[in-house]
Design a protein around this motif. Sequence first.
Motif, short mmCIF file in Angstrom:
data_model
loop_
_atom_site.label_atom_id
_atom_site.label_comp_id
_atom_site.label_asym_id
_atom_site.label_seq_id
_atom_site.Cartn_x
_atom_site.Cartn_y
_atom_site.Cartn_z
N ILE A 28 16.39 2.77 -21.45
CA ILE A 28 16.31 3.78 -22.50
C ILE A 28 14.85 4.08 -22.77
O ILE A 28 13.98 3.24 -22.54
CB ILE A 28 17.01 3.31 -23.79
N CYS A 29 14.56 5.29 -23.24
CA CYS A 29 13.19 5.65 -23.60
C CYS A 29 12.89 5.10 -24.99
O CYS A 29 13.62 5.39 -25.95
CB CYS A 29 13.02 7.17 -23.58
N THR A 57 16.65 9.65 -27.15
CA THR A 57 17.89 9.81 -26.40
C THR A 57 18.13 11.28 -26.09
O THR A 57 17.53 12.17 -26.72
CB THR A 57 19.09 9.27 -27.21
N PRO A 58 19.01 11.58 -25.12
CA PRO A 58 19.29 12.98 -24.79
C PRO A 58 19.90 13.73 -25.97
O PRO A 58 20.52 13.14 -26.86
CB PRO A 58 20.30 12.87 -23.63
N ARG A 59 19.74 15.06 -25.97
CA ARG A 59 20.33 15.89 -27.03
C ARG A 59 21.86 15.91 -26.93
O ARG A 59 22.55 15.95 -27.95
CB ARG A 59 19.80 17.33 -26.93
N LYS A 65 25.30 8.81 -26.56
CA LYS A 65 26.12 7.62 -26.78
C LYS A 65 26.03 6.66 -25.60
O LYS A 65 25.92 5.44 -25.77
CB LYS A 65 27.58 8.02 -27.01
N LYS A 66 26.05 7.23 -24.39
CA LYS A 66 25.96 6.40 -23.20
C LYS A 66 24.63 5.67 -23.13
O LYS A 66 24.56 4.49 -22.78
CB LYS A 66 26.17 7.25 -21.96
N VAL A 71 21.76 0.09 -23.87
CA VAL A 71 20.74 -0.83 -24.38
C VAL A 71 21.27 -1.72 -25.50
O VAL A 71 20.81 -2.83 -25.69
CB VAL A 71 19.50 -0.04 -24.86
N LEU A 72 22.26 -1.24 -26.26
CA LEU A 72 22.71 -1.99 -27.43
C LEU A 72 23.85 -2.95 -27.12
O LEU A 72 24.23 -3.74 -27.98
CB LEU A 72 23.13 -1.02 -28.54
N LYS A 73 24.39 -2.89 -25.90
CA LYS A 73 25.50 -3.78 -25.55
C LYS A 73 25.10 -5.23 -25.74
O LYS A 73 25.76 -5.98 -26.43
CB LYS A 73 25.94 -3.51 -24.11
N HIS A 74 24.04 -5.63 -25.09
CA HIS A 74 23.46 -6.95 -25.36
C HIS A 74 22.02 -6.98 -24.88
O HIS A 74 21.69 -6.38 -23.86
CB HIS A 74 24.28 -8.09 -24.74
N TYR A 75 21.18 -7.66 -25.63
CA TYR A 75 19.78 -7.81 -25.25
C TYR A 75 19.17 -9.00 -25.98
O TYR A 75 19.67 -9.45 -27.00
CB TYR A 75 18.98 -6.54 -25.54
N ILE A 76 18.08 -9.48 -25.40
CA ILE A 76 17.22 -10.50 -26.02
C ILE A 76 15.85 -9.85 -26.14
O ILE A 76 15.26 -9.45 -25.14
CB ILE A 76 17.14 -11.77 -25.16
#
Length: 217
Positions: A28-29, A57-59, A65-66, A71-76
């Motif tokens: 993601i940007c 994110t794109p307009r 949403k995609k 990026v928000l599904k899972h991260y550390i």
Amino acid sequence: WKEENILNVVAEYFPYAIIVHPDSPQKICYWVQPSVISGSYEGKEIMTLGCNDRFFTPRDEEARKKALENVLKHYIWSYYIGIREDGRKELAYLNICEYNGKGVGIYWLEGEEPIMSDEIFLEAEWHRLPYAPKEDTSVTFTNAVWKLAGKEIHFQGKWGAKGHTPQPRLNTIGLTHCYGIWYEGKEPRNYKCQHAANECSGATVEVIKEMGFSISE
């Protein structure tokens, strides 16, 4: 009572902002701008460290949403900044989204060139939250060592949280935070001022094991 100005502060930006490209492992940007915030509060001198950050994110709604789901599904995510006793600014930005060993890692010490790598490793002590319900398998890490491009970045946890709210967000499984102190290298050092924050999303026992970590049950 009387009306008066009690807070007067200015932000001095670090010379580098961190900009993450959507083709990176973070997918993601995103940008973050560290800063030193100083001034006065009720006539007393104050200084702290902080940052501003934003996702881009794109307009198109479906594309947006995609992008966020990626990026928000899972991260550390770890974000460390400091001012050493000799006055040099320092920062580390570390993010793993899929598995240990691949992510976005950036380190900079004033007077040196920034270091960037998509090969980063985390050695950490993972624990379940002692106050969470049994069905909540959220985990967090306390003491940790990040490794990238020959650098070792140490974190020592002091305080934990589950959401930036007065009470833990027990309805959000997998969300955890840990704050403390950090330093680069083998030996701890003193700082004039420092900030060390870690955030995990989707960090359940099952996911963290799949990412290549072990957990203290």
